[in-house]
Design a protein around this motif. Structure first.
Motif, PDB file in Angstrom:
ATOM      1  N   GLY A 179      47.061  37.625  48.282  1.00 35.65           N
ATOM      2  CA  GLY A 179      48.096  38.463  48.867  1.00 35.65           C
ATOM      3  C   GLY A 179      48.305  39.691  47.986  1.00 35.65           C
ATOM      4  N   ARG A 180      49.275  40.520  48.359  1.00 35.32           N
ATOM      5  CA  ARG A 180      49.560  41.696  47.525  1.00 35.32           C
ATOM      6  C   ARG A 180      50.215  41.269  46.222  1.00 35.32           C
ATOM      7  N   GLY A 181      50.070  42.099  45.216  1.00 33.56           N
ATOM      8  CA  GLY A 181      50.721  41.847  43.934  1.00 33.56           C
ATOM      9  C   GLY A 181      50.236  40.571  43.271  1.00 33.56           C
ATOM     10  N   ILE A 234      48.903  42.151  55.135  1.00 30.48           N
ATOM     11  CA  ILE A 234      47.729  43.032  55.056  1.00 30.48           C
ATOM     12  C   ILE A 234      47.509  43.440  53.605  1.00 30.48           C
ATOM     13  N   LEU A 235      46.268  43.289  53.167  1.00 24.36           N
ATOM     14  CA  LEU A 235      45.916  43.669  51.795  1.00 24.36           C
ATOM     15  C   LEU A 235      44.825  44.729  51.868  1.00 24.36           C
ATOM     16  N   LEU A 236      45.214  45.974  51.554  1.00 26.84           N
ATOM     17  CA  LEU A 236      44.268  47.090  51.626  1.00 26.84           C
ATOM     18  C   LEU A 236      43.689  47.317  50.234  1.00 26.84           C
ATOM     19  N   GLY A 260      42.157  43.627  54.529  1.00 32.48           N
ATOM     20  CA  GLY A 260      42.241  42.170  54.632  1.00 32.48           C
ATOM     21  C   GLY A 260      43.485  41.793  55.411  1.00 32.48           C
ATOM     22  N   ILE A 261      43.285  41.006  56.456  1.00 33.38           N
ATOM     23  CA  ILE A 261      44.413  40.671  57.337  1.00 33.38           C
ATOM     24  C   ILE A 261      44.533  39.161  57.499  1.00 33.38           C
ATOM     25  N   GLY A 262      45.721  38.668  57.290  1.00 28.06           N
ATOM     26  CA  GLY A 262      46.004  37.246  57.504  1.00 28.06           C
ATOM     27  C   GLY A 262      47.062  37.124  58.584  1.00 28.06           C
TER      28      GLY A 262
HETATM   29  C1  BTN Z   1      50.202  40.070  51.741  1.00 24.93           C
HETATM   30  O1  BTN Z   1      51.059  40.135  52.626  1.00 24.93           O
HETATM   31  O2  BTN Z   1      50.511  39.780  50.584  1.00 24.93           O
HETATM   32  C2  BTN Z   1      48.763  40.353  52.097  1.00 24.93           C
HETATM   33  C3  BTN Z   1      48.088  39.125  52.591  1.00 24.93           C
HETATM   34  C4  BTN Z   1      46.651  39.372  53.018  1.00 24.93           C
HETATM   35  C5  BTN Z   1      45.938  38.087  53.365  1.00 24.93           C
HETATM   36  C6  BTN Z   1      44.567  38.331  53.936  1.00 24.93           C
HETATM   37  S1  BTN Z   1      43.828  36.868  54.606  1.00 24.93           S
HETATM   38  C7  BTN Z   1      42.317  37.693  54.802  1.00 24.93           C
HETATM   39  C8  BTN Z   1      42.135  38.557  53.579  1.00 24.93           C
HETATM   40  N1  BTN Z   1      41.526  37.789  52.512  1.00 24.93           N
HETATM   41  C9  BTN Z   1      42.350  37.607  51.484  1.00 24.93           C
HETATM   42  O3  BTN Z   1      42.097  36.955  50.456  1.00 24.93           O
HETATM   43  N2  BTN Z   1      43.508  38.233  51.711  1.00 24.93           N
HETATM   44  C10 BTN Z   1      43.521  38.897  53.001  1.00 24.93           C
END
Ligand code: BTN
Length: 237
Positions: free
Chosen positions: A48-50, A115-117, A127-129
């Motif tokens: 995730g972020r951070g 979303i992790l850009l 990256g989207i979960g």
């Molecule tokens: C967040 O909200 O902290 C960002 C989360 C991002 C998760 C997605 S899942 C697909 C991709 N692969 C990862 O390891 N992270 C992103």
């Protein structure tokens, strides 16, 4: 090992299990690729972020889109555009979502999409979960996560991904031809806690203020003691 599917101008590589689709995407960044999607049924080290962990149990949707950064202007705005794409698409499935700056998507105040850009070499990794069927009970110590099923939205991961790629493509083309103005308007109309007092964690420093709007450059504008202050990163607590 993976299976490959084509959808519009995207190549989708689907894996049973990966550490993280973003980590694997980074491994491919020295290759001449564009519009490649890595999809995993589960992740053992979802990021995730951070530096946080992303709940990655089987059944939810985890993917990363790899784009050639040279083909995008203002790539740092792509995370907000991705959040808007997911927010509008989920609204179309029968609920009302909001965007929590910088790029979480919420249903009734609870997060179902993160979303992790990441920029790596000359590639942008988005990256989207999406919690389609389950969510962790606690997120950052609070009961603030949800999933689509809990909101009575039943959609297969493949359908959601295809719908996302379809709209994302349209939005990317529009973004390349126009600018952020229309996207910004839509984002501001869906902004979580707009005109409300919030606390923002900015690099470990806490700021209390009223959310005014997202600026033209994607920053968050807060009103603090009667003055406007912009933040380019941070987390709304
Ligand atoms: C967040 O909200 O902290 C960002 C989360 C991002 C998760 C997605 S899942 C697909 C991709 N692969 C990862 O390891 N992270 C992103």
């Amino acid at each position: 090992m993976f299976t490959t599917t084509k959808f519009q101008n995207f190549e989708i590589r689907e894996f049973e299990i990966l550490d993280s689709t973003n980590l694997q995407a980074k491994e491919l960044c020295n290759k001449p690729i564009n519009n490649l999607v890595l999809l995993a049924k589960s992740q053992t080290a979802g990021k995730g972020r951070g530096g946080k962990e992303w709940f990655s149990d089987e059944g939810n949707l985890f993917f990363s889109v790899i784009l050639d950064i040279n083909k995008i202007k203002n790539f740092e705005l792509i995370s907000l555009i991705s959040a808007l794409t997911i927010s509008e698409l989920t609204d179309g499935l029968g609920t009302k979502t909001q965007i929590k700056w910088p790029n979480d998507v919420l249903i009734f105040g609870k997060k179902f999409c993160g979303i992790l850009l990441e920029k790596h070499q000359d590639k942008l990794i988005i990256g989207i979960g999406i919690n389609t069927i389950s969510s962790p009970e606690y997120l950052d110590g609070k009961k603030q996560a949800t999933n689509l099923k809990a909101a009575n939205i039943i959609v297969s991961n493949q359908d959601f991904l295809f719908k996302f790629l379809d709209r994302f493509n349209i939005n990317l083309i529009e973004f390349s031809k126009t600018n952020f103005i229309d996207f910004r308007k839509k984002i501001n109309s869906k902004l979580y806690k707009k005109n409300e007092m919030i606390e923002l964690d900015y690099l470990g420093q806490k700021f209390s203020g009223k959310i005014l709007q997202v600026a033209e450059n994607g920053n968050l504008i807060l009103e603090i003691n009667g003055k406007e202050k912009e933040f380019n990163i941070g987390e709304i607590l």
